[in-house]
Scaffold this motif. Structure first.
Motif, mmCIF file in Angstrom:
data_model
loop_
_atom_site.group_PDB
_atom_site.id
_atom_site.type_symbol
_atom_site.label_atom_id
_atom_site.label_comp_id
_atom_site.label_asym_id
_atom_site.label_seq_id
_atom_site.Cartn_x
_atom_site.Cartn_y
_atom_site.Cartn_z
ATOM 1 N N ALA A 1 17.236 -7.322 12.734
ATOM 2 C CA ALA A 1 15.896 -7.470 12.172
ATOM 3 C C ALA A 1 15.109 -6.170 12.291
ATOM 4 O O ALA A 1 14.423 -5.756 11.343
ATOM 5 N N GLU A 2 15.220 -5.501 13.453
ATOM 6 C CA GLU A 2 14.521 -4.229 13.624
ATOM 7 C C GLU A 2 15.050 -3.188 12.648
ATOM 8 O O GLU A 2 14.277 -2.408 12.082
ATOM 9 N N ARG A 3 16.369 -3.168 12.464
ATOM 10 C CA ARG A 3 16.962 -2.209 11.533
ATOM 11 C C ARG A 3 16.517 -2.501 10.102
ATOM 12 O O ARG A 3 16.225 -1.573 9.329
ATOM 13 N N TRP A 4 16.437 -3.790 9.753
ATOM 14 C CA TRP A 4 15.997 -4.148 8.400
ATOM 15 C C TRP A 4 14.560 -3.704 8.174
ATOM 16 O O TRP A 4 14.221 -3.143 7.122
ATOM 17 N N VAL A 5 13.693 -3.941 9.157
ATOM 18 C CA VAL A 5 12.287 -3.549 9.012
ATOM 19 C C VAL A 5 12.163 -2.042 8.888
ATOM 20 O O VAL A 5 11.408 -1.524 8.057
ATOM 21 N N THR A 6 12.935 -1.294 9.692
ATOM 22 C CA THR A 6 12.828 0.166 9.692
ATOM 23 C C THR A 6 13.365 0.782 8.420
ATOM 24 O O THR A 6 12.744 1.668 7.819
ATOM 25 N N LEU A 7 14.550 0.328 7.981
ATOM 26 C CA LEU A 7 15.225 0.966 6.854
ATOM 27 C C LEU A 7 14.812 0.406 5.495
ATOM 28 O O LEU A 7 14.831 1.144 4.501
ATOM 29 N N LEU A 8 14.470 -0.875 5.440
ATOM 30 C CA LEU A 8 14.204 -1.497 4.148
ATOM 31 C C LEU A 8 12.785 -2.046 4.048
ATOM 32 O O LEU A 8 12.074 -1.781 3.075
ATOM 33 N N GLY A 9 12.367 -2.815 5.046
ATOM 34 C CA GLY A 9 11.115 -3.542 4.928
ATOM 35 C C GLY A 9 9.889 -2.662 4.769
ATOM 36 O O GLY A 9 9.182 -2.730 3.754
ATOM 37 N N LEU A 10 9.609 -1.825 5.764
ATOM 38 C CA LEU A 10 8.400 -1.002 5.707
ATOM 39 C C LEU A 10 8.425 0.015 4.562
ATOM 40 O O LEU A 10 7.442 0.122 3.816
ATOM 41 N N PRO A 11 9.514 0.787 4.393
ATOM 42 C CA PRO A 11 9.536 1.707 3.250
ATOM 43 C C PRO A 11 9.416 0.977 1.910
ATOM 44 O O PRO A 11 8.754 1.453 0.995
ATOM 45 N N GLY A 12 10.066 -0.200 1.813
ATOM 46 C CA GLY A 12 9.977 -0.962 0.569
ATOM 47 C C GLY A 12 8.576 -1.480 0.311
ATOM 48 O O GLY A 12 8.086 -1.452 -0.817
ATOM 49 N N ALA A 13 7.897 -1.961 1.372
ATOM 50 C CA ALA A 13 6.532 -2.443 1.209
ATOM 51 C C ALA A 13 5.591 -1.313 0.801
ATOM 52 O O ALA A 13 4.705 -1.494 -0.049
ATOM 53 N N LEU A 14 5.780 -0.139 1.392
ATOM 54 C CA LEU A 14 4.953 1.011 1.017
ATOM 55 C C LEU A 14 5.178 1.397 -0.440
ATOM 56 O O LEU A 14 4.227 1.701 -1.172
ATOM 57 N N PHE A 15 6.443 1.355 -0.862
ATOM 58 C CA PHE A 15 6.725 1.684 -2.267
ATOM 59 C C PHE A 15 6.103 0.655 -3.207
ATOM 60 O O PHE A 15 5.546 1.017 -4.254
ATOM 61 N N LEU A 16 6.186 -0.638 -2.844
ATOM 62 C CA LEU A 16 5.591 -1.669 -3.690
ATOM 63 C C LEU A 16 4.088 -1.492 -3.800
ATOM 64 O O LEU A 16 3.499 -1.667 -4.878
ATOM 65 N N ALA A 17 3.444 -1.134 -2.671
ATOM 66 C CA ALA A 17 2.002 -0.902 -2.712
ATOM 67 C C ALA A 17 1.663 0.272 -3.618
ATOM 68 O O ALA A 17 0.697 0.221 -4.400
ATOM 69 N N THR A 18 2.463 1.337 -3.529
ATOM 70 C CA THR A 18 2.226 2.503 -4.384
ATOM 71 C C THR A 18 2.471 2.154 -5.853
ATOM 72 O O THR A 18 1.709 2.586 -6.738
ATOM 73 N N ALA A 19 3.514 1.372 -6.116
ATOM 74 C CA ALA A 19 3.790 0.969 -7.495
ATOM 75 C C ALA A 19 2.669 0.101 -8.053
ATOM 76 O O ALA A 19 2.279 0.239 -9.222
ATOM 77 N N ALA A 20 2.132 -0.799 -7.219
ATOM 78 C CA ALA A 20 1.017 -1.639 -7.667
ATOM 79 C C ALA A 20 -0.212 -0.785 -7.985
ATOM 80 O O ALA A 20 -0.899 -1.016 -8.987
ATOM 81 N N ALA A 21 -0.473 0.214 -7.139
ATOM 82 C CA ALA A 21 -1.596 1.114 -7.409
ATOM 83 C C ALA A 21 -1.369 1.910 -8.687
ATOM 84 O O ALA A 21 -2.298 2.117 -9.479
ATOM 85 N N ALA A 22 -0.126 2.328 -8.904
ATOM 86 C CA ALA A 22 0.189 3.098 -10.106
ATOM 87 C C ALA A 22 -0.051 2.280 -11.367
ATOM 88 O O ALA A 22 -0.657 2.762 -12.338
ATOM 89 N N ARG A 23 0.403 1.028 -11.373
ATOM 90 C CA ARG A 23 0.235 0.189 -12.556
ATOM 91 C C ARG A 23 -1.217 -0.226 -12.749
ATOM 92 O O ARG A 23 -1.669 -0.427 -13.882
ATOM 93 N N THR A 24 -1.960 -0.339 -11.648
ATOM 94 C CA THR A 24 -3.355 -0.766 -11.748
ATOM 95 C C THR A 24 -4.264 0.356 -12.227
ATOM 96 O O THR A 24 -5.134 0.147 -13.099
ATOM 97 N N LEU A 25 -4.084 1.551 -11.695
ATOM 98 C CA LEU A 25 -4.996 2.657 -11.987
ATOM 99 C C LEU A 25 -4.580 3.453 -13.218
ATOM 100 O O LEU A 25 -5.422 3.804 -14.047
ATOM 101 N N GLY A 26 -3.312 3.756 -13.345
ATOM 102 C CA GLY A 26 -2.866 4.568 -14.470
ATOM 103 C C GLY A 26 -3.360 5.999 -14.357
ATOM 104 O O GLY A 26 -4.002 6.406 -13.377
ATOM 105 N N HIS A 27 -3.098 6.780 -15.394
ATOM 106 C CA HIS A 27 -3.525 8.181 -15.390
ATOM 107 C C HIS A 27 -5.040 8.308 -15.561
ATOM 108 O O HIS A 27 -5.660 9.192 -14.972
ATOM 109 N N ALA A 28 -5.621 7.427 -16.341
ATOM 110 C CA ALA A 28 -7.050 7.563 -16.659
ATOM 111 C C ALA A 28 -7.938 7.325 -15.442
ATOM 112 O O ALA A 28 -9.005 7.942 -15.318
ATOM 113 N N HIS A 29 -7.544 6.448 -14.554
ATOM 114 C CA HIS A 29 -8.358 6.123 -13.371
ATOM 115 C C HIS A 29 -7.534 6.354 -12.106
ATOM 116 O O HIS A 29 -7.569 5.544 -11.177
ATOM 117 N N ALA A 30 -6.820 7.472 -12.068
ATOM 118 C CA ALA A 30 -5.832 7.710 -11.018
ATOM 119 C C ALA A 30 -6.411 7.655 -9.613
ATOM 120 O O ALA A 30 -5.759 7.171 -8.686
#
Length: 323
Positions: A13-42
């Motif tokens: 579980a610790e390995r999953w959180v370190t290697l997949l969970g946290l980095p994946g959650a951070l990427f999803l948050a960044t992707a959500a921000a990217a789709r929400t803001l776009g270039h015009a409201h970056a």
């Protein structure tokens, strides 16, 4: 037994959180921000905050069942993103080590060949500058009886090693680190390391195998970080701030890949030089004293004869496996 299984589950579980969970959650948050803001409201944080507040007030997010579904979806998506990054990391590692660049499809093989040619030219020029400086220092010592300031000679020597430790054979610095080990062992001991390594691995002490495996895992993690950089770079299609983020991740990955590869190459060379006599003993080859060219030739003949009929690894084949 139950305690062992619980401990194993906790480590996984610790390995999953370190290697997949946290980095994946951070990427999803960044992707959500990217789709929400776009270039015009970056950089419009108010717009992003308002959109997140709207999502939080949605019916699906206010009920317990909806929250469970959303959380499960986020966990699965984060894991999928992590697995995608690791898959890309495998490709990054293949490119970084460039062991099989001769077999890359066009035009990648042509680009790699151009890089090899350029690296060889730079290495030859740097080597020539070092030799001229070394000869000049030697002449000054013979003429004046005093040693010249070694700063220039050392700088010229390090300029050579920044390109490659041996004449480049691969299009990347990391690839030539592993190739340099093969070249030195071939020159010093007449050893074919790709042929020798699977047999040598089996006679290495467990502590040595653990050290090499740990460095291999560090290299894999560094390459996976390069996979994350590629995924963040893909977000620049919707959101330009993802570009500097991807660049920062890529630079970090490059540094870690180089550091891990350099250590991996040193461990491979040390293991081979220290344990050639152990392998000879296991194969019944009589030899006294330290490893030398005669021992290397005897090992290579013995192992090559035992693998007759199977393709012999070339000097550009993959770096020696660790298991």
């Amino acid at each position: 037994m139950t305690g062992l299984l619980n401990g194993l589950g906790q480590k996984l579980a610790e390995r999953w959180v370190t290697l997949l969970g946290l980095p994946g959650a951070l990427f999803l948050a960044t992707a959500a921000a990217a789709r929400t803001l776009g270039h015009a409201h970056a950089l419009d944080l108010a717009r992003l905050t308002g959109r997140i507040s709207g999502w939080a007030k949605a019916p699906v997010a206010t009920s317990l069942g909806g929250q469970v579904v959303v959380l499960g979806a986020v966990v699965v998506a984060a894991a999928a993103a992590g697995l995608a990054a690791q898959a890309l990391g495998a490709g990054v590692q293949r490119v970084a080590l460039a062991a099989d660049w001769h077999t890359w499809p066009r035009p990648l093989d042509r680009a790699a060949r151009v890089l090899v040619t350029r690296r060889r030219a730079r290495w030859a020029a740097a080597t020539e500058r070092y030799r001229r400086q070394r000869d000049a220092d030697a002449r000054a010592l013979a003429r004046d009886g005093q040693r010249a300031d070694p700063a220039r000679r050392r700088a010229a020597y390090h300029a050579v090693r920044r390109i490659a430790e041996e004449e480049p054979e691969r299009p990347t610095w990391s690839g030539d680190q592993v190739h340099a080990v093969e070249a030195r062992l071939g020159r010093d001991h007449h050893v074919d390391l790709p042929l020798l390594w699977p047999h040598l691995w089996l006679v290495l002490p467990e502590s040595t195998r653990d050290e090499i495996t740990a460095v291999e895992q560090a290299l894999a993690r560094a390459c996976a970080l390069g996979g994350w950089a590629l995924m963040y770079a893909a977000l620049t299609v919707w959101w330009w701030p993802a570009a500097p983020l991807a660049a920062a991740v890529a630079l970090t990955a490059r540094h870690r890949v180089r550091a891990a590869t350099a250590l991996y190459a040193r461990l491979l060379e040390a293991a081979a030089r220290l344990h050639l006599t152990d392998l000879a003993s296991q194969l019944g080859i009589d030899h006294t004293g330290p490893a030398d060219t005669a021992l290397g030739e005897a090992l290579t003949r013995r192992l090559r004869a035992s693998s007759t009929g199977r393709p012999r690894p070339s000097s550009s084949s993959s770096g020696p496996p660790a298991s």
